[in-house]
Structure formats: structure tokens, C-alpha cells
Write a protein that holds these residues in place. Structure first.
Motif, short mmCIF file in Angstrom:
data_model
loop_
_atom_site.label_atom_id
_atom_site.label_comp_id
_atom_site.label_asym_id
_atom_site.label_seq_id
_atom_site.Cartn_x
_atom_site.Cartn_y
_atom_site.Cartn_z
N ASN A 152 1.07 -1.06 0.05
CA ASN A 152 -0.11 -0.24 -0.11
C ASN A 152 1.04 1.46 -0.23
O ASN A 152 1.53 1.71 -1.10
N VAL A 153 0.73 2.49 0.90
CA VAL A 153 1.42 3.38 0.93
C VAL A 153 2.14 3.30 2.19
O VAL A 153 3.34 4.33 2.47
N ASN A 154 2.89 1.91 3.24
CA ASN A 154 4.12 1.72 3.37
C ASN A 154 5.25 1.36 2.81
O ASN A 154 5.66 0.37 2.18
N ARG A 155 6.63 2.43 3.12
CA ARG A 155 7.78 1.55 2.10
C ARG A 155 8.66 1.28 2.90
O ARG A 155 9.03 2.21 3.85
N ALA A 156 9.83 -0.06 2.79
CA ALA A 156 10.11 -0.23 3.89
C ALA A 156 11.43 1.23 3.49
O ALA A 156 12.57 0.13 2.70
N GLN A 157 12.05 2.02 3.88
CA GLN A 157 12.77 2.27 4.21
C GLN A 157 12.77 4.22 5.32
O GLN A 157 11.34 4.12 5.57
#
Length: 204
Positions: A152-157
């Protein structure tokens, strides 16, 4: 070189699990489509970055899995223009410290340092000209682009709109990508717009 601290990446764990389940082929193209509006972006690890802001450079370094007292030599480093109000000559030094393979992922570690006469603090987002930070890897052998893992809008950064930092300080950051096949030991890295593509970057 010490391994990435698991606690430093705990905020990304849920995203990785969900994303890797959705991308069993290892190609993260579908799962990492970006939103059109940067203002609606919610990057993963914002809580970690917030703690890092409270602790300054050491906090952001810890969140990125780096030891400020024992930083590795950068794989690549370049000065690019920075957006700083009142200083048209401001520069942003961008360092790519490491690419570390961890199972089905590659964790990249970065540093951002602003050189400016200004003493005002800003987000990385602001120094980039109100643009989101969107690094990616290129596996030229298999002709694949690996964007930051996303659900979705969750980014692993590390977020580009987390803690603010001043010129002269370094904001340390990480980003997590789906790993290329084990026989791929080098990739190209697009760290940030305005910086030359990093070629022959070794994965450790």
C-alpha cells in the motif's frame, strides 16, 4: 563489517513479510508502484526515524544499522545541488555505504550531508526540492528494476519527511529491496535524482 541490527529494521519487518508473500517471484514491480502524490506518501520506519531525530546523527545511524564510530568507506559519494532557502550554492553530499544481502532482501545504507551557509534545519524532502526520496536497484544481468519494497503506502525505507537536520549534520538512512538471484553480486544503484547512477556496486 558488523551485520545490520535486527532492531534497527524492526519497523520494516511487517512490510517485508507482506510484500514478499505478495511477490513470491522476487520481482517487486507490482508491489512497489508509487503513489502519484508525494504528500500522501507514508514511508515505513517513520517511528524509528523520529527516535533518530531525537538522538541526532547517532540515532539516525543506529536506525540505519550503521555505527558512526566505525563507518565503512562509501561505495560511492557525490555532491549534488541542494534546495536551501537563501543559498543557491548549497550542496547535498550523498553517500552509499553498503548493500547487504539478507535472505530474500538487500538492505542499502546511505548518508546525506548538506553543505550550506544556512543554519536552518529541514527534511531530506526539502533539501531534495520537495521531492520524495525514491532509490532503486537495477539488475542489468536479468534486466530487472528493484524498487523499495512496499505494501500500500508503507515503504521499507527511512522516511524523507521524518526528523529535520541542519547543514553540517548527516542524516543516515536505509532502504530495503527484493534481492536479485544469488549469482548476481553487483547491481547499479539510483540513489537520488541528480546523482550519477552507481555502477558495479557490490552486494556483500
Amino acid at each position: 563489517m558488523r551485520p545490520i541490527r535486527r532492531t534497527a529494521l524492526s519497523a520494516a519487518a511487517v512490510v517485508l513479510a507482506v510484500t514478499l508473500t505478495a511477490c513470491s517471484s522476487g520481482d517487486d514491480a507490482d508491489a512497489s508502484k508509487t503513489d502519484d502524490s508525494g504528500s500522501q506518501e507514508t514511508e515505513q520506519a517513520s517511528d524509528d526515524s523520529g527516535d533518530g531525530g531525537a538522538k541526532g546523527e547517532a540515532g539516525s545511524a543506529e536506525a540505519a544499522g550503521l555505527d558512526m564510530n566505525d563507518l565503512p568507506d562509501p561505495i560511492a559519494s557525490q555532491d549534488i545541488p541542494a534546495t536551501v532557502e537563501g543559498d543557491d550554492d548549497a550542496k547535498l553530499k550523498v553517500d552509499l555505504f553498503a548493500l547487504k544481502r539478507q535472505g530474500e532482501t538487500v538492505v542499502a545504507q546511505f548518508g546525506f550531508t548538506v553543505n550550506s551557509s544556512s543554519t536552518e534545519e529541514d527534511w531530506l524532502y526539502g533539501y531534495l526540492g520537495d521531492e520524495s526520496w525514491d532509490p532503486f536497484l537495477v539488475d542489468s544481468r536479468n534486466l530487472r528494476k528493484h524498487q523499495v519494497l512496499k505494501h500500500n503506502v508503507n515503504r521499507a525505507q527511512t522516511t524523507s519527511q521524518g526528523p529535520k537536520f541542519k547543514p553540517g549534520q548527516t542524516y543516515y538512512a536505509f532502504a530495503v529491496f527484493a534481492a536479485p538471484p544469488p549469482d548476481v553480486q553487483e547491481v547499479e544503484v539510483s540513489v537520488v535524482d541528480g546523482m550519477n547512477l552507481v555502477t558495479e556496486a557490490k552486494i556483500s
